[in-house]
Design a protein around this motif. Structure first.
Motif, PDB file in Angstrom:
ATOM      1  N   ASP A 187       0.830  -1.216   0.000  1.00 52.68           N
ATOM      2  CA  ASP A 187       0.000   0.000   0.000  1.00 52.68           C
ATOM      3  C   ASP A 187       0.860   1.259   0.000  1.00 52.68           C
ATOM      4  OD1 ASP A 187      -2.220  -1.609   0.031  1.00 52.68           O
ATOM      5  OD2 ASP A 187      -2.514  -1.487   2.217  1.00 52.68           O
ATOM      6  N   GLN A 188       2.072   1.148   0.540  1.00 54.48           N
ATOM      7  CA  GLN A 188       2.993   2.284   0.559  1.00 54.48           C
ATOM      8  C   GLN A 188       3.828   2.382  -0.712  1.00 54.48           C
ATOM      9  OE1 GLN A 188       5.298   1.692   4.130  1.00 54.48           O
ATOM     10  NE2 GLN A 188       3.562   2.090   5.509  1.00 54.48           N
ATOM     11  N   GLY A 189       3.554   1.498  -1.675  1.00 59.37           N
ATOM     12  CA  GLY A 189       4.287   1.526  -2.936  1.00 59.37           C
ATOM     13  C   GLY A 189       5.619   0.802  -2.903  1.00 59.37           C
ATOM     14  N   LYS A 190       5.826  -0.062  -1.909  1.00 60.86           N
ATOM     15  CA  LYS A 190       7.078  -0.788  -1.782  1.00 60.86           C
ATOM     16  C   LYS A 190       6.891  -2.244  -2.202  1.00 60.86           C
ATOM     17  CE  LYS A 190       8.419   2.186   2.092  1.00 60.86           C
ATOM     18  NZ  LYS A 190       8.783   2.252   3.527  1.00 60.86           N
ATOM     19  N   THR A 191       7.999  -2.916  -2.507  1.00 56.84           N
ATOM     20  CA  THR A 191       7.966  -4.311  -2.956  1.00 56.84           C
ATOM     21  C   THR A 191       8.544  -5.208  -1.877  1.00 56.84           C
ATOM     22  OG1 THR A 191       8.259  -3.603  -5.256  1.00 56.84           O
ATOM     23  CG2 THR A 191       8.686  -5.921  -4.745  1.00 56.84           C
ATOM     24  N   PRO A 192       7.724  -6.082  -1.266  1.00 58.16           N
ATOM     25  CA  PRO A 192       8.249  -6.994  -0.242  1.00 58.16           C
ATOM     26  C   PRO A 192       9.140  -8.075  -0.857  1.00 58.16           C
ATOM     27  CG  PRO A 192       5.854  -6.749  -0.082  1.00 58.16           C
ATOM     28  CD  PRO A 192       6.265  -6.172  -1.399  1.00 58.16           C
ATOM     29  N   VAL A 193      10.222  -8.383  -0.185  1.00 56.97           N
ATOM     30  CA  VAL A 193      11.137  -9.451  -0.590  1.00 56.97           C
ATOM     31  C   VAL A 193      11.210 -10.427   0.575  1.00 56.97           C
ATOM     32  CG1 VAL A 193      13.463 -10.043  -1.345  1.00 56.97           C
ATOM     33  CG2 VAL A 193      12.449  -7.866  -2.044  1.00 56.97           C
ATOM     34  N   MET A 194      10.778 -11.686   0.333  1.00 56.61           N
ATOM     35  CA  MET A 194      10.638 -12.639   1.419  1.00 56.61           C
ATOM     36  C   MET A 194      11.919 -13.459   1.640  1.00 56.61           C
ATOM     37  SD  MET A 194       7.688 -11.931   2.511  1.00 56.61           S
ATOM     38  CE  MET A 194       7.799 -13.153   3.806  1.00 56.61           C
ATOM     39  N   TYR A 195      12.356 -13.482   2.901  1.00 58.64           N
ATOM     40  CA  TYR A 195      13.399 -14.394   3.377  1.00 58.64           C
ATOM     41  C   TYR A 195      12.710 -15.295   4.398  1.00 58.64           C
ATOM     42  CZ  TYR A 195      16.562 -10.800   1.519  1.00 58.64           C
ATOM     43  OH  TYR A 195      17.199  -9.890   0.709  1.00 58.64           O
ATOM     44  N   VAL A 196      12.674 -16.590   4.130  1.00 59.08           N
ATOM     45  CA  VAL A 196      11.833 -17.493   4.917  1.00 59.08           C
ATOM     46  C   VAL A 196      12.689 -18.546   5.610  1.00 59.08           C
ATOM     47  CG1 VAL A 196       9.920 -19.128   4.859  1.00 59.08           C
ATOM     48  CG2 VAL A 196       9.888 -17.139   3.352  1.00 59.08           C
ATOM     49  N   VAL A 197      12.385 -18.768   6.894  1.00 59.27           N
ATOM     50  CA  VAL A 197      13.010 -19.825   7.685  1.00 59.27           C
ATOM     51  C   VAL A 197      11.929 -20.847   8.020  1.00 59.27           C
ATOM     52  CG1 VAL A 197      14.178 -20.397   9.841  1.00 59.27           C
ATOM     53  CG2 VAL A 197      14.711 -18.251   8.666  1.00 59.27           C
ATOM     54  N   GLY A 198      12.164 -22.121   7.687  1.00 62.53           N
ATOM     55  CA  GLY A 198      11.218 -23.179   8.040  1.00 62.53           C
ATOM     56  C   GLY A 198      10.411 -23.680   6.860  1.00 62.53           C
ATOM     57  N   ARG A 199      10.089 -24.959   6.911  1.00 60.84           N
ATOM     58  CA  ARG A 199       9.345 -25.589   5.820  1.00 60.84           C
ATOM     59  C   ARG A 199       7.930 -25.050   5.691  1.00 60.84           C
ATOM     60  NH1 ARG A 199      10.908 -31.968   6.798  1.00 60.84           N
ATOM     61  NH2 ARG A 199      13.084 -31.851   6.092  1.00 60.84           N
ATOM     62  N   LYS A 200       7.301 -24.724   6.813  1.00 58.66           N
ATOM     63  CA  LYS A 200       5.907 -24.273   6.764  1.00 58.66           C
ATOM     64  C   LYS A 200       5.771 -22.978   5.973  1.00 58.66           C
ATOM     65  CE  LYS A 200       4.242 -27.666   9.079  1.00 58.66           C
ATOM     66  NZ  LYS A 200       3.356 -28.648   8.418  1.00 58.66           N
ATOM     67  N   GLY A 201       6.649 -22.026   6.241  1.00 63.06           N
ATOM     68  CA  GLY A 201       6.597 -20.781   5.485  1.00 63.06           C
ATOM     69  C   GLY A 201       7.032 -20.966   4.050  1.00 63.06           C
ATOM     70  N   ASP A 202       8.061 -21.781   3.832  1.00 65.83           N
ATOM     71  CA  ASP A 202       8.556 -22.010   2.478  1.00 65.83           C
ATOM     72  C   ASP A 202       7.498 -22.677   1.610  1.00 65.83           C
ATOM     73  OD1 ASP A 202      10.977 -22.135   0.598  1.00 65.83           O
ATOM     74  OD2 ASP A 202      10.380 -24.237   0.667  1.00 65.83           O
ATOM     75  N   SER A 203       6.828 -23.717   2.139  1.00 66.13           N
ATOM     76  CA  SER A 203       5.792 -24.401   1.365  1.00 66.13           C
ATOM     77  C   SER A 203       4.576 -23.507   1.144  1.00 66.13           C
ATOM     78  CB  SER A 203       5.365 -25.685   2.079  1.00 66.13           C
ATOM     79  OG  SER A 203       4.837 -25.406   3.365  1.00 66.13           O
ATOM     80  N   TYR A 204       4.288 -22.601   2.096  1.00 68.28           N
ATOM     81  CA  TYR A 204       3.148 -21.686   1.939  1.00 68.28           C
ATOM     82  C   TYR A 204       3.330 -20.814   0.697  1.00 68.28           C
ATOM     83  CZ  TYR A 204       0.060 -17.706   2.884  1.00 68.28           C
ATOM     84  OH  TYR A 204      -0.887 -16.708   2.770  1.00 68.28           O
ATOM     85  N   TYR A 205       4.503 -20.250   0.522  1.00 74.13           N
ATOM     86  CA  TYR A 205       4.730 -19.352  -0.615  1.00 74.13           C
ATOM     87  C   TYR A 205       4.955 -20.120  -1.912  1.00 74.13           C
ATOM     88  CZ  TYR A 205       4.929 -15.438   2.600  1.00 74.13           C
ATOM     89  OH  TYR A 205       4.589 -14.488   3.524  1.00 74.13           O
ATOM     90  N   ARG A 206       5.603 -21.265  -1.850  1.00 76.35           N
ATOM     91  CA  ARG A 206       5.812 -22.046  -3.067  1.00 76.35           C
ATOM     92  C   ARG A 206       4.493 -22.592  -3.601  1.00 76.35           C
ATOM     93  NH1 ARG A 206      11.125 -22.942  -4.212  1.00 76.35           N
ATOM     94  NH2 ARG A 206      12.610 -22.553  -2.495  1.00 76.35           N
ATOM     95  N   PHE A 207       3.590 -22.981  -2.715  1.00 78.53           N
ATOM     96  CA  PHE A 207       2.285 -23.480  -3.135  1.00 78.53           C
ATOM     97  C   PHE A 207       1.492 -22.396  -3.871  1.00 78.53           C
ATOM     98  CE2 PHE A 207      -2.270 -24.186  -2.288  1.00 78.53           C
ATOM     99  CZ  PHE A 207      -2.425 -25.453  -2.836  1.00 78.53           C
ATOM    100  N   ARG A 208       1.718 -21.156  -3.510  1.00 79.52           N
ATOM    101  CA  ARG A 208       1.014 -20.039  -4.154  1.00 79.52           C
ATOM    102  C   ARG A 208       1.827 -19.394  -5.269  1.00 79.52           C
ATOM    103  NH1 ARG A 208      -0.494 -21.057   0.686  1.00 79.52           N
ATOM    104  NH2 ARG A 208      -2.612 -20.630   1.425  1.00 79.52           N
ATOM    105  N   ASN A 209       2.848 -20.117  -5.730  1.00 80.75           N
ATOM    106  CA  ASN A 209       3.705 -19.645  -6.828  1.00 80.75           C
ATOM    107  C   ASN A 209       4.338 -18.286  -6.513  1.00 80.75           C
ATOM    108  OD1 ASN A 209       3.152 -21.903  -8.502  1.00 80.75           O
ATOM    109  ND2 ASN A 209       1.215 -20.968  -9.149  1.00 80.75           N
TER     110      ASN A 209
END
Length: 304
Positions: free
Chosen positions: A111-133
């Protein structure tokens, strides 16, 4: 034994097996909480001390010019979010709460016009984002609890390089960490912390700002900050990783306690149903015997 009783006996046996698993997981998590909390207590004073040292140098010197202290770091419009989740399941709402917090932060940044860049620790977070491409920029998984300090140093090195990178496709302006703060065995909550750009005071707005001692530092403030700030980022990340691990154990203990109670409830339920089915079969057999005896007596026949 009737077919209905066999079904209930199988379900009772299955529930008893699951209860043993849940109880074992609960006891393991309970035993690990104390060790994890001890690691948190061991690293927290160092993180607080280095934060106080940076605050003192920054407060008593007007000549500091470090990139991590610049309030306006708008260069690439990219903001790093380090999300800490579980590497295993059976931890209740621990990982979903952290993911929800990261998603809320990411939506706010968009909303502030910025681009989030994800750094993920753990399988649960990694699979969450990979499942959603939405593949994370970097992910650390799987990992072991004993490897958290070393992994924290690696994460600090990676994000520091991205924060100082001159390439706009790699550079990130800010860094947030979304983890779970450990207060006690019964109280943990998801918290988002901004590490870069750094504030001189890391306190809530309503709290009294601390007064820092006047240090004598050599050779100069900039050199001292060059040494302190990377260690500050590293210490904070390691401390948050350890707090998240302690919170994970506490959440798993509560989840397994609830699962054990639910398994016991299912065992009692199916035991009552099995008893009712057995009683119904006995009643039916008695009724058939009585009916057969009545039929024999009505026909005038008698047994010899």
């Amino acid at each position: 034994m009737g077919a209905q009783q066999r079904v209930y006996k199988q379900r009772i046996k299955s529930a008893q097996g699951m209860k043993k698993i849940f109880k074992a997981q609960e006891m393991i998590a309970a035993a690990r909480i104390s060790k994890a909390h001890a690691r948190v207590r061991a690293t927290t004073p160092y993180a607080e001390a280095i934060t106080a040292a940076i605050g003192s140098v920054a407060t008593h010197s007007d000549e500091i010019d470090h990139p991590f202290l610049q309030a306006d770091r708008s260069l690439s419009g990219r903001v790093g979010i380090l999300l800490i989740t579980s590497d295993r399941g059976m931890a209740g709402a621990y990982s979903p709460n952290a993911i929800r917090g990261a998603e809320q932060l990411a939506n706010l940044l968009r909303d502030q016009g910025k681009t989030p860049v994800m750094y993920v620790v753990g399988r649960k977070g990694d699979s969450y984002y990979r499942f959603r491409n939405r593949e994370p920029h970097r992910s650390w998984t799987p990992y072991k609890e004993a490897e958290l300090p070393e992994m924290g140093r690696e994460i600090a090195k990676v994000v520091t390089e991205d924060l100082l990178a001159e390439d706009l496709e790699q550079h990130i302006d800010e860094l947030y960490v979304v983890g779970t703060r450990f207060e006690s065995r019964f109280q943990q909550y998801t918290k988002s912390v901004r590490l870069v750009p750094m504030g001189v005071v890391d306190a809530d707005p309503d709290e009294v700002r601390p007064s820092y001692p006047l240090y004598a530092f050599t050779p100069d403030a900039d050199t001292v900050m060059e040494e302190l700030i990377p260690r500050y980022v590293e210490a904070r990340i390691i401390n948050i990783l350890l707090q998240s691990m302690a919170s994970e154990h506490a959440s798993r203990q509560r989840a397994m306690k609830t699962a054990t109670d639910n398994a016991e409830t299912q065992i009692n339920k199916f035991t009552r149903l099995a008893n009712s089915a057995r009683q119904a079969e006995i009643t039916q057999e008695i009724t058939e015997i009585v009916g057969g005896a009545d039929a024999l007596s009505g026909s005038g026949r008698s047994e010899r």
